[in-house]
Design a protein around this motif. Structure first.
Motif, mmCIF file in Angstrom:
data_model
loop_
_atom_site.group_PDB
_atom_site.id
_atom_site.type_symbol
_atom_site.label_atom_id
_atom_site.label_comp_id
_atom_site.label_asym_id
_atom_site.label_seq_id
_atom_site.Cartn_x
_atom_site.Cartn_y
_atom_site.Cartn_z
ATOM 1 N N VAL A 87 69.516 28.150 55.892
ATOM 2 C CA VAL A 87 67.904 28.105 56.271
ATOM 3 C C VAL A 87 67.937 28.589 58.065
ATOM 4 O O VAL A 87 67.223 29.162 58.372
ATOM 5 N N VAL A 88 69.001 27.574 58.396
ATOM 6 C CA VAL A 88 68.723 27.465 59.984
ATOM 7 C C VAL A 88 69.336 28.948 60.585
ATOM 8 O O VAL A 88 68.600 29.763 61.169
ATOM 9 N N VAL A 89 70.562 29.645 59.793
ATOM 10 C CA VAL A 89 70.995 31.040 60.170
ATOM 11 C C VAL A 89 69.933 32.110 59.842
ATOM 12 O O VAL A 89 69.704 32.895 60.706
ATOM 13 N N ALA A 90 69.099 32.157 58.820
ATOM 14 C CA ALA A 90 68.247 32.953 58.564
ATOM 15 C C ALA A 90 66.968 32.802 59.174
ATOM 16 O O ALA A 90 66.406 33.982 59.392
ATOM 17 N N ILE A 91 66.640 31.814 59.585
ATOM 18 C CA ILE A 91 65.129 31.672 60.197
ATOM 19 C C ILE A 91 65.237 31.373 61.756
ATOM 20 O O ILE A 91 64.499 32.107 62.427
ATOM 21 N N VAL A 92 66.063 30.327 62.106
ATOM 22 C CA VAL A 92 65.979 29.797 63.577
ATOM 23 C C VAL A 92 66.724 30.871 64.427
ATOM 24 O O VAL A 92 66.430 31.150 65.457
ATOM 25 N N LEU A 93 67.868 31.256 64.033
ATOM 26 C CA LEU A 93 68.952 32.091 64.801
ATOM 27 C C LEU A 93 68.401 33.186 65.056
ATOM 28 O O LEU A 93 68.578 33.637 66.564
ATOM 29 N N PRO A 94 67.918 34.253 64.246
ATOM 30 C CA PRO A 94 67.230 35.268 64.704
ATOM 31 C C PRO A 94 66.175 35.265 65.653
ATOM 32 O O PRO A 94 65.844 36.073 66.371
ATOM 33 N N TYR A 95 65.384 34.056 65.474
ATOM 34 C CA TYR A 95 64.177 33.926 66.256
ATOM 35 C C TYR A 95 64.745 33.548 67.778
ATOM 36 O O TYR A 95 64.113 34.175 68.759
ATOM 37 N N ILE A 96 65.672 32.808 67.867
ATOM 38 C CA ILE A 96 66.274 32.552 69.178
ATOM 39 C C ILE A 96 66.640 33.829 69.974
ATOM 40 O O ILE A 96 66.762 33.715 71.176
ATOM 41 N N LEU A 116 69.106 39.630 73.382
ATOM 42 C CA LEU A 116 69.041 40.780 72.972
ATOM 43 C C LEU A 116 68.279 41.536 73.801
ATOM 44 O O LEU A 116 67.334 41.247 74.176
ATOM 45 N N PRO A 117 68.780 42.912 73.858
ATOM 46 C CA PRO A 117 67.779 43.995 74.368
ATOM 47 C C PRO A 117 66.179 43.952 73.669
ATOM 48 O O PRO A 117 66.276 43.454 72.459
ATOM 49 N N ALA A 118 65.213 44.563 74.109
ATOM 50 C CA ALA A 118 64.039 44.586 73.200
ATOM 51 C C ALA A 118 64.032 45.354 72.284
ATOM 52 O O ALA A 118 63.420 44.566 70.921
ATOM 53 N N GLY A 119 64.898 46.400 72.114
ATOM 54 C CA GLY A 119 64.683 47.082 70.689
ATOM 55 C C GLY A 119 65.112 46.009 69.495
ATOM 56 O O GLY A 119 64.649 46.072 68.494
ATOM 57 N N PRO A 120 66.698 45.824 69.533
ATOM 58 C CA PRO A 120 67.096 44.757 68.682
ATOM 59 C C PRO A 120 66.123 43.659 68.377
ATOM 60 O O PRO A 120 66.108 43.076 67.283
ATOM 61 N N SER A 121 65.565 43.013 69.484
ATOM 62 C CA SER A 121 64.734 41.628 69.277
ATOM 63 C C SER A 121 63.708 41.981 68.631
ATOM 64 O O SER A 121 63.249 41.363 67.563
ATOM 65 N N ARG A 122 63.134 43.339 68.726
ATOM 66 C CA ARG A 122 61.849 43.525 67.644
ATOM 67 C C ARG A 122 62.234 43.777 66.445
ATOM 68 O O ARG A 122 61.628 43.382 65.539
ATOM 69 N N TRP A 123 63.450 44.444 66.172
ATOM 70 C CA TRP A 123 63.965 44.591 64.700
ATOM 71 C C TRP A 123 64.056 43.313 64.046
ATOM 72 O O TRP A 123 63.891 43.222 62.917
ATOM 73 N N LEU A 124 64.741 42.530 64.910
ATOM 74 C CA LEU A 124 65.049 41.050 64.014
ATOM 75 C C LEU A 124 63.774 40.400 63.674
ATOM 76 O O LEU A 124 63.806 39.628 62.564
ATOM 77 N N THR A 125 62.776 40.507 64.764
ATOM 78 C CA THR A 125 61.405 39.704 64.224
ATOM 79 C C THR A 125 60.575 40.742 63.176
ATOM 80 O O THR A 125 59.693 40.314 62.962
ATOM 81 N N ARG A 126 61.112 41.773 62.803
ATOM 82 C CA ARG A 126 60.488 42.670 61.789
ATOM 83 C C ARG A 126 61.016 42.664 60.531
ATOM 84 O O ARG A 126 60.408 42.574 59.520
ATOM 85 N N LEU A 127 62.517 42.401 60.610
ATOM 86 C CA LEU A 127 63.085 42.448 59.173
ATOM 87 C C LEU A 127 63.567 41.416 58.610
ATOM 88 O O LEU A 127 64.013 40.909 57.550
ATOM 89 N N ALA A 152 60.388 36.850 61.195
ATOM 90 C CA ALA A 152 59.225 37.550 61.243
ATOM 91 C C ALA A 152 57.996 36.594 60.997
ATOM 92 O O ALA A 152 57.047 36.811 61.368
ATOM 93 N N ALA A 153 58.245 35.405 60.073
ATOM 94 C CA ALA A 153 57.266 34.690 59.853
ATOM 95 C C ALA A 153 56.521 33.912 61.242
ATOM 96 O O ALA A 153 55.394 33.789 60.972
ATOM 97 N N PHE A 154 57.328 33.851 62.086
ATOM 98 C CA PHE A 154 56.560 33.212 63.509
ATOM 99 C C PHE A 154 55.435 34.036 63.843
ATOM 100 O O PHE A 154 54.670 33.473 64.762
ATOM 101 N N ALA A 155 55.458 35.289 63.509
ATOM 102 C CA ALA A 155 54.102 36.148 63.878
ATOM 103 C C ALA A 155 53.009 35.459 63.440
ATOM 104 O O ALA A 155 51.897 35.614 64.090
ATOM 105 N N VAL A 156 52.971 34.589 62.596
ATOM 106 C CA VAL A 156 51.781 34.004 61.952
ATOM 107 C C VAL A 156 51.201 33.028 63.093
ATOM 108 O O VAL A 156 50.244 32.493 63.235
ATOM 109 N N GLN A 157 52.002 32.519 64.294
ATOM 110 C CA GLN A 157 51.582 31.775 65.296
ATOM 111 C C GLN A 157 51.048 32.685 66.561
ATOM 112 O O GLN A 157 50.885 31.830 67.727
ATOM 113 N N GLN A 158 51.128 33.702 66.447
ATOM 114 C CA GLN A 158 50.948 34.526 67.661
ATOM 115 C C GLN A 158 49.504 34.810 67.875
ATOM 116 O O GLN A 158 48.598 34.947 66.999
#
Length: 532
Positions: free
Chosen positions: A445-454, A461-472, A476-482
């Motif tokens: 759970v930590v690796v799947a949710i928290v690590l990509p977010y951090i 990471l650069p902006a491009g990979p960061s966007r893909w991490l929070t898209r795929l 991506a769930a943390f977008a609900v807090q945006q």
């Protein structure tokens, strides 16, 4: 004559399947509430969410030096809609009472900016700056409800890189004729007022006019300020390295206006103002900000911006989602409890008793998911509802400006955080069923949710990979807090590091739900096929 009577068996009107699930659900709820450690852990998840947020706010501070060694002014400027805005420009104006309008010709627009991040202080205006226009440099005509920062306005302006635009009340932007301006190819601009309705036009020859759009400024007073303005936002450097984006420094622009024609009941002489003051703009500074008039030609030099203030543009402002930084700790506690809700039975051999009492194994998994999901939702709802106002109060006590948000957005963030807790618990339960080990499930759970977010928000990471991490990924769930918005007329590298997600709030949350649904499906299949 004899016959055999056939008895019709009694069939209850009650639905056995539904009763069976309700009994199973009641049994799982009884298990949960009678294990003291799980109940205490649930309360701890809510408390740690609030406590971590308060500790983060208590440990933050804001301090800087303003002009002449004074303190910085962090008081937020709000627009007509309550949003935080930037309102800094050179304005040459006079009053207009009732209906009327203004027409001008722009013959040149040039700019300077500091590529090294800072102009040389005390070495004269423009020292250390190079020639160049910023894409959202603006010079044009404006009707404004006074010179107070944040007051309602409508403007038609030539920009540095986006042609002519009509903008009003900071957040609205309409496109006009594209292209740049020169002495051989000037641009004509017109803005008219009829009550609360303002209409913008542009022309390449002063004869044939194109309508850009209209703005309705409710509550506009009878007497407004009408005139010319110039402004230029800071030079933005977007880096492709692992450090993400940075901001280069000040800029300023100079525009030449002539053929100024006024219509309507105007009063007073032309007056020049630095709206916002030099310290409210990006700080191109210098005594050359202002205007000059010679033979009907007005030359305005300005710096700053008239646009929404957004996170990631050097503002110390805090957003609603920053008050929920403790949600990470709460999620981890919830994941541990949800995993143990099933793995404890495997470890102690009680799963056989559960499956004997309820042979339909899918029903057991569904009941466990319903219980742990509902409890986690209530936990997240209580934690978020308490954390948001408390942490905001601490931030405000330290003089951090808070980006205002509509009540509906606050509700969506609080409810979305609760839903995030619930789905995390269901995902952890499903992984616990698949792996049968708490440590492995929680780590996954930590690796799947928290690590990509951090990795995304910490600019690792650069902006491009960061966007893909929070898209795929499940992050991506943390977008609900945006709560922040992206504006085309504001030059910022909109990345997760600044709180911007590539998906809309509920779209990002749906990605997370997809992962949880897949995990539950896999758990149901394995639970049916494997021995208890």
């Amino acid at each position: 004559m004899t016959g055999t009577a056939t008895a019709t068996p009694y069939r209850s009107a009650r639905h056995t399947g539904r009763d069976g699930f309700l009994r199973t659900l009641h049994g799982e709820w009884t298990k949960f509430r009678t294990v003291r450690g799980w109940v205490i852990g649930t309360v701890a998840a809510a408390l740690v969410t609030v406590a971590v947020g308060l500790l983060g706010a208590a440990g933050s501070s804001i301090a800087c030096s303003g002009p002449d060694g004074g303190s910085c002014d962090h008081t937020p400027r709000t627009g007509p809609g309550g949003e935080e805005v930037r309102d800094a420009m050179t304005l040459v104006h006079r009053s207009l009472t009732g209906d009327g309008g203004i027409t001008v010709r722009i013959t040149s627009l040039a700019g300077l900016y500091a590529p090294g991040g800072r102009a040389q202080v005390g070495a004269g205006p423009g020292t250390g700056m190079v020639a160049g226009l910023q894409p959202w440099t603006k010079a044009g005509v404006i009707v404004k409800d006074g010179t107070k920062e944040g007051s309602a306005y409508a403007a038609v302006a030539l920009t540095g890189g986006h042609g002519v635009r009509m903008q009003y009340d900071y957040t609205h932007d309409l496109a006009g004729t594209p292209g740049a301006v020169s002495a051989s190819s000037p641009r004509w601009l017109r803005l008219t007022r009829a009550g609360d309705t303002l209409t913008g036009y542009d022309s390449t020859d002063g004869t044939h006019w194109a309508t850009i759009g209209t703005a309705h400024l409710a509550g506009l007073p009878a007497t407004v300020q009408m005139g010319l303005f110039t402004t230029s936002p800071e030079y933005v450097v977007t880096s492709g390295s692992f450090s993400g984006s940075s901001y280069g420094g000040p800029s300023k622009a100079t525009a030449a206006f002539d053929s100024v024609a006024l219509r309507g009941r105007t009063g007073g002489a032309w007056t020049g103002d630095l709206v916002g003051g030099p310290d409210r703009g990006p700080g191109a500074g210098g005594s050359d900000l202002g205007y000059k008039e010679s033979g009907g030609t007005y030359t305005l030099t300005g710096s700053g911006d008239v646009a929404p203030q957004v996170p990631g543009r050097g503002s110390p402002g805090k957003t609603v989602e920053t008050t929920l930084v403790g949600a990470f700790a709460g999620l981890m506690v919830v994941a541990v409890i949800a995993t143990m809700f099933v793995t404890a039975e495997y470890r102690r051999g009680l799963i056989r008793t559960t499956l004997t009492a309820s042979p339909l194994r899918g029903r057991v998994l569904a009941a466990k998911a319903a219980v742990v999901g509902a409890v986690s939702f209530a936990t997240g709802l209580a934690a978020a509802a308490v954390a948001v106002p408390l942490v905001e109060a601490v931030e405000k006590s330290k003089h951090f400006p808070m980006y205002p948000t509509p009540f509906a957005t606050d509700v969506r963030i609080v409810v979305g955080t609760a839903a995030l807790f619930a789905v995390t618990a269901v995902l952890a339960l499903a992984l616990g069923t698949v792996l049968r080990r708490s440590a492995g499930a929680v780590t996954t759970v930590v690796v799947a949710i928290v690590l990509p977010y951090i990795l995304a928000v910490a600019a690792v990471l650069p902006a491009g990979p960061s966007r893909w991490l929070t898209r795929l990924t499940p992050a991506a769930a943390f977008a609900v807090q945006q709560s922040v918005h992206q504006y085309a007329q504001v030059s910022v590298d909109y990345t997760p590091a600044d709180g911007y997600f590539p998906l809309s709030p509920w779209a990002g949350f749906s990605v997370f739900c997809g992962y949880a649904a897949a995990a539950v499906a896999a758990a149901a299949v394995l639970l049916r096929r494997r021995d208890a």
